[in-house]
Structure formats: C-alpha cells, structure tokens
Scaffold this active site. Structure first.
Site, PDB file in Angstrom:
ATOM      1  N   HIS A 138      -0.128   6.738   5.990  1.00 18.04           N
ATOM      2  CA  HIS A 138       0.604   6.048   4.914  1.00 18.04           C
ATOM      3  C   HIS A 138       0.593   7.470   3.754  1.00 18.04           C
ATOM      4  CE1 HIS A 138      -0.880   2.278   5.511  1.00 18.04           C
ATOM      5  NE2 HIS A 138      -1.046   1.338   3.849  1.00 18.04           N
ATOM      6  N   SER A 186       0.906  -1.138   0.260  1.00 12.05           N
ATOM      7  CA  SER A 186       0.150  -0.250   0.522  1.00 12.05           C
ATOM      8  C   SER A 186       0.362   1.387   0.269  1.00 12.05           C
ATOM      9  CB  SER A 186      -0.797  -0.213   1.054  1.00 12.05           C
ATOM     10  OG  SER A 186       0.202   0.112   2.530  1.00 12.05           O
TER      11      SER A 186
END
Length: 294
Positions: free
Chosen positions: A270, A38
């Site tokens: 993230h 990711s």
C-alpha cells in the site's frame, strides 16, 4: 491540530526535496468530498483521522485527500474513504471492519452543495491485492500462480474488470445525481510493482513470470478506471505515471508503495507517506484545472 499538521507536512516535504502546490490565500467557498478504499485512506500512515469514519477504516490524516485539502483550503472537507471499501460500500454500510465498527455508506457525504468529489476505488472489487499476495513465493522454484496465463490475453481477471467498469460507471452516474454541481475526478492507483515488469525476488518474493503477469493486469486495471471515468463524465487523474520508478521493489525512501519492508510505515503493498506527498500535487492541480474549466 491543523497548524501542527501543516508544519509536519512542510518539514517532511522540505527534507525530501518535494514541492506541494501553493495553498489558497484564504479558505474558498468549496465543499470537497473524498471517496475511496485503502489506497486513498492510507492505513498505518499515522495519525488516523476519525472525524468522518471509524478508527478501523485506517484513514490517515496525511493521505492525499487531506493534503489536497491543505492546499485548496475548502470551507467544507469530508474524507469518508475506508480500508477494504468496494463500490458497494458507496451505497451500503461497510461492515466487517477490524474493530467491529461500521462505516456509513460513503455516498451519505454527498449533497447538492458539493463542488468536488475524488474517487479512488476498484482494486478491492477486482481483488488485485489478493491476487498479488497469492503470488508470493518463498521458494522461487514453486509453480508460478500465473502458470499457463498469457499476461496479454483476456482472462478471468479481465472479465472481472469488465464487470467493475459497468459498476463504476453506474456509481459515477449516481454521484452526478447526488452532487449535480460537482466536478468528479477518478484517481488511478500508483505504481505498486515495477513498470517494466522486472522481478526483484526475494526483496519482493514474486517470481518473474508472476511479476510480468501482475504488472500487465495492474495496468489493465488502471486503463479500466480511465475508461470508466470517460464513460461516467468524470476526469481521470493519472498518479501512476508520476510514480514510475518508486514501486515496492525500490528500497525505503525511493519506494512510494511498500512491499514487505514497511518503511515508511504503511500497510503491506500500500502507499506510504511519500506516495501521498507526491500524489497530492497531481490531484490538486487536476482539481484546480477542472474548477477553472467551469
């Protein structure tokens, strides 16, 4: 669509005062494959690209591989990165995705025609994001998750890193077999937490003791990636150092990795758009140097 994406990226970089590498004058005879998890795919950094992976891989059309491809203009580009991917998903179908789809083994994208492979993997194998999320403390008086652990000592997390090191070196060897002419580059993880280890509770609700521990282990994880790249005949690309000062403790616009505040949009803990815009030139220049070296 491609022209629209180029325009969006150009406007964003101009507004932020960033400079992307100059694009090739014309498409070059180059096949580029991006593998990863990711931190490569970029979930919630919209719009998603489903050309090579299912929707629930959360692959952004503005992640660093896509921006690298805009600069290099390869004749063939395959980004098969997928959220939650581990090294096992290089050779096995990745199941259990949020919408129930399956991503094909990422190594299916490799063949002898491939010239460049970037690899961004390892964080899920060692469970770093899970470790960090387990350290979230709404009450700063709660017992730290790292209680009794010396951040500089070899512990269970370090043992896991040793195991993943071996697995990654093996995977890199397999890449060289499947794509024998390719330049292989292992891309680090960007600075997710403050490089100096200073906590910013409650903005990122991690206590000081835990922040010290997590930062030490995050750096240890990137060191493992660098060692695996060296042992696996690959080039290590450091995007951590250029991103220092842009961690999740910084406010929006300065933060390249989001914490609890998801601005610009990205999955919690993230990379966001700013991370990819700043990582892409580093990766592009590393690829160009590797190709020039022959």
């Amino acid at each position: 669509m491609r022209r629209s994406l180029i325009l969006v990226v150009a406007l964003a970089t101009a507004a932020l005062g960033l400079t992307l590498p100059a694009a090739e004058a014309s498409p070059r005879a180059l096949t580029y494959v991006a593998l990863g998890d990711s931190y490569t795919s970029g979930p919630l950094v919209l719009p998603h690209d489903t050309a090579n992976v299912p929707q629930d891989c959360g692959q952004s059309s503005r992640n660093y591989p896509h921006l690298v491809a805009l600069a290099l203009r390869p004749t063939v580009f395959r980004d098969v990165s997928c959220g939650s991917a581990t090294i096992d998903d290089f050779t096995e179908p990745q199941t259990g995705l949020p919408l129930g789809n399956t991503n094909a083994p990422q190594f299916d994208a490799l063949d002898p025609s491939v010239d460049v492979v970037t690899v961004g993997i390892g964080g899920n194998d060692v469970g770093f994001v899970g470790l960090a999320m387990d350290c979230i403390r709404v009450d700063p008086t709660d017992t730290p998750c790292s209680a009794g652990k010396d951040p500089n000592a070899h512990d269970d997390f370090s043992d896991k890193l040793d195991q993943v090191h071996v697995e990654l070196v093996t995977a890199l060897g397999r890449i060289h077999t499947l794509a024998p002419h390719a330049k292989v580059l292992v891309v680090s993880y960007p600075t997710a937490l403050p490089d100096d280890g200073v906590a910013c509770w409650p903005y990122v609700p991690i206590e000081q003791a835990d922040m010290t521990y997590l930062v030490a282990k995050f750096k240890e994880m990137n060191a493992m990636l660098a060692a695996a790249a060296a042992d696996g005949d690959a080039t290590y690309v450091d995007i951590y150092t250029p991103s220092i000062g842009h961690d999740a403790c910084k406010p929006p616009v300065l933060a390249w990795v989001n914490g609890m505040v998801l601005v610009p949009p990205s999955f919690p803990a993230h990379p966001n758009d700013l991370s990819f815009l700043n990582s892409a030139p580093v990766v592009t220049n590393a690829i160009r140097a590797a190709l020039a070296a022959g």
